[in-house]
Write an enzyme that holds these catalytic residues in place. Structure first.
Site, PDB file in Angstrom:
ATOM      1  CG  ASN A  20      44.857  92.336 113.640  1.00 45.88           C
ATOM      2  OD1 ASN A  20      44.237  93.391 113.446  1.00 45.88           O
ATOM      3  ND2 ASN A  20      44.467  91.173 113.155  1.00 45.88           N
ATOM      4  CD1 TRP A  21      45.736  97.360 118.424  1.00 44.20           C
ATOM      5  CD2 TRP A  21      45.087  99.394 117.704  1.00 44.20           C
ATOM      6  NE1 TRP A  21      46.557  98.293 119.004  1.00 44.20           N
ATOM      7  CE2 TRP A  21      46.182  99.562 118.576  1.00 44.20           C
ATOM      8  CE3 TRP A  21      44.518 100.525 117.131  1.00 44.20           C
ATOM      9  CZ2 TRP A  21      46.710 100.817 118.890  1.00 44.20           C
ATOM     10  CZ3 TRP A  21      45.051 101.777 117.439  1.00 44.20           C
ATOM     11  CH2 TRP A  21      46.134 101.920 118.320  1.00 44.20           C
ATOM     12  CE  LYS A  22      42.384  89.715 115.755  1.00 47.64           C
ATOM     13  NZ  LYS A  22      42.039  88.360 116.102  1.00 47.64           N
ATOM     14  CG  HIS A  36      43.259  88.087 110.184  1.00 44.12           C
ATOM     15  ND1 HIS A  36      42.210  87.469 110.815  1.00 44.12           N
ATOM     16  CD2 HIS A  36      44.216  88.287 111.125  1.00 44.12           C
ATOM     17  CE1 HIS A  36      42.518  87.313 112.108  1.00 44.12           C
ATOM     18  NE2 HIS A  36      43.732  87.799 112.314  1.00 44.12           N
ATOM     19  CD  GLU A  78      39.687  87.860 113.403  1.00 40.34           C
ATOM     20  OE1 GLU A  78      39.862  89.077 113.213  1.00 40.34           O
ATOM     21  OE2 GLU A  78      40.175  87.247 114.385  1.00 40.34           O
ATOM     22  CD  GLU A 101      47.216  85.721 112.891  1.00 40.11           C
ATOM     23  OE1 GLU A 101      47.537  86.322 113.913  1.00 40.11           O
ATOM     24  OE2 GLU A 101      46.264  86.063 112.172  1.00 40.11           O
ATOM     25  N   GLY A 107      42.195  84.137 119.518  1.00 45.17           N
ATOM     26  CA  GLY A 107      41.186  84.644 120.453  1.00 45.17           C
ATOM     27  C   GLY A 107      40.610  83.581 121.371  1.00 45.17           C
ATOM     28  CB  SER A 124      46.001  82.623 122.328  1.00 49.35           C
ATOM     29  OG  SER A 124      44.625  82.619 122.019  1.00 49.35           O
ATOM     30  N   GLY A 149      46.874  89.880 118.663  1.00 45.89           N
ATOM     31  CA  GLY A 149      45.541  90.474 118.709  1.00 45.89           C
ATOM     32  C   GLY A 149      45.242  91.011 120.097  1.00 45.89           C
ATOM     33  N   GLY A 150      44.541  90.207 120.905  1.00 48.48           N
ATOM     34  CA  GLY A 150      44.055  90.658 122.216  1.00 48.48           C
ATOM     35  C   GLY A 150      45.123  91.333 123.069  1.00 48.48           C
TER      36      GLY A 150
HETATM   37  P1  13P Z   1      44.708  86.892 119.357  1.00 46.43           P
HETATM   38  O1  13P Z   1      46.112  87.276 119.763  1.00 46.43           O
HETATM   39  O2  13P Z   1      43.659  87.709 120.032  1.00 46.43           O
HETATM   40  O3  13P Z   1      44.491  85.417 119.483  1.00 46.43           O
HETATM   41  O4  13P Z   1      44.561  87.243 117.810  1.00 46.43           O
HETATM   42  C1  13P Z   1      45.540  86.820 116.938  1.00 46.43           C
HETATM   43  C2  13P Z   1      45.287  87.441 115.629  1.00 46.43           C
HETATM   44  O5  13P Z   1      44.298  87.153 114.977  1.00 46.43           O
HETATM   45  C3  13P Z   1      46.242  88.447 115.165  1.00 46.43           C
HETATM   46  O6  13P Z   1      46.036  88.745 113.821  1.00 46.43           O
END
Ligand code: 13P
Length: 247
Positions: A10-12, A93, A95, A165, A171, A211, A232-233
């Site tokens: 997930n590049w966001k 998600h 977010e 999640e 994050g 994470s 994500g990251g």
């Molecule tokens: P991180 O891996 O950066 O914690 O993000 C997880 C995420 O929100 C994937 O959708």
């Protein structure tokens, strides 16, 4: 489904077009162990899809609106995604829920629309820290799943992917322990098999996200009810994401 069968990046809201194409080009000659999906900004989906030659890689949108078309400025629809051969989309998600105030009702409409148009939603849910501190995380997450599926008649667990999640792990560098994640995934698995006794439980896919990185993924993915990761990251750097794919 056996453990660790799917990884989703997930590049966001990250990467320029140049950075996005470099990432996809890195994978052109790599053999990947598992199906791999990249949830890229929707602006890039067609270009990346056409550029990609790795058969293990496909692309997902990070969001959509449930209506087919019309006066919904700024939104994208399922027919738009399907017309570009995009077969997956992240829905719910945290977010989207927290920053963009997406409600359980809206998420349920999106999931129902995806299933009726044969696009696979990656249905995300997870508890905030205060709920975990009160020990109410399992009830909270199971209620999120129930409301997300409230408008949907599931015919097969292959129609969607589940993604747990925990918000406190996203994050933050603070991941769920393998025991915490496995406990939640087992509860989700048991709730789904109880709710849908006619469907094949082997087709349930529940990803862990929060994470997740090269240091912790192997122990998380080795858990019996963790079927891969939503990352994500650590998905932003091609070498790291390749490492996660090879776990
Ligand atoms: P991180 O891996 O950066 O914690 O993000 C997880 C995420 O929100 C994937 O959708």
């Amino acid at each position: 489904m056996s453990s660790s069968n799917l990884v989703i990046a997930n590049w966001k809201m990250n990467k320029t077009w140049e950075e996005a194409t470099e990432f996809v080009d890195f994978f052109l000659d790599k053999s990947l162990d598992k199906p791999t999906i990249i949830a890229a900004p929707s602006l890039y989906l067609q270009g990346l899809h056409l550029r990609n030659k790795n058969p293990q890689i496909s692309f997902a949108a990070q969001n959509l609106y449930f209506e087919e078309k019309g006066a919904f400025t700024g939104e994208i629809s399922i027919p738009m995604l399907k017309s570009l051969s995009i077969g997956y989309v992240l829905i719910g998600h945290s977010e989207r829920r927290q920053i963009f105030q997406e409600s359980d009702e809206l998420i349920a409409k999106k999931i129902a629309a995806c299933l009726s148009h044969q696009i696979i939603p990656v249905f995300c849910f997870g508890e905030p820290l205060e709920i975990r501190e009160k020990g109410q995380e399992i009830d909270y997450v199971l209620a999120q799943i129930k409301s997300g599926l409230a408008l949907t008649q599931l015919n097969s667990f292959k129609q969607l992917v589940f993604a747990y999640e925990p918000i406190w792990a996203i994050g933050t560098g603070r991941t769920a322990s393998k025991e915490q994640a496995q406990e939640m995934h087992l509860n989700i698995f048991n709730a789904l098999t109880a709710e849908y006794p006619k469907l094949n439980p082997e087709e349930i896919t529940i990803l862990y996200g929060g994470s997740c990185n090269l240091d912790n993924a192997a122990s998380l993915f080795s858990q019996p009810n963790i079927n891969g990761g939503l990352i994500g990251g650590a998905s932003l750097i091609a070498e790291q994401f390749l490492g996660l794919n090879q776990i």
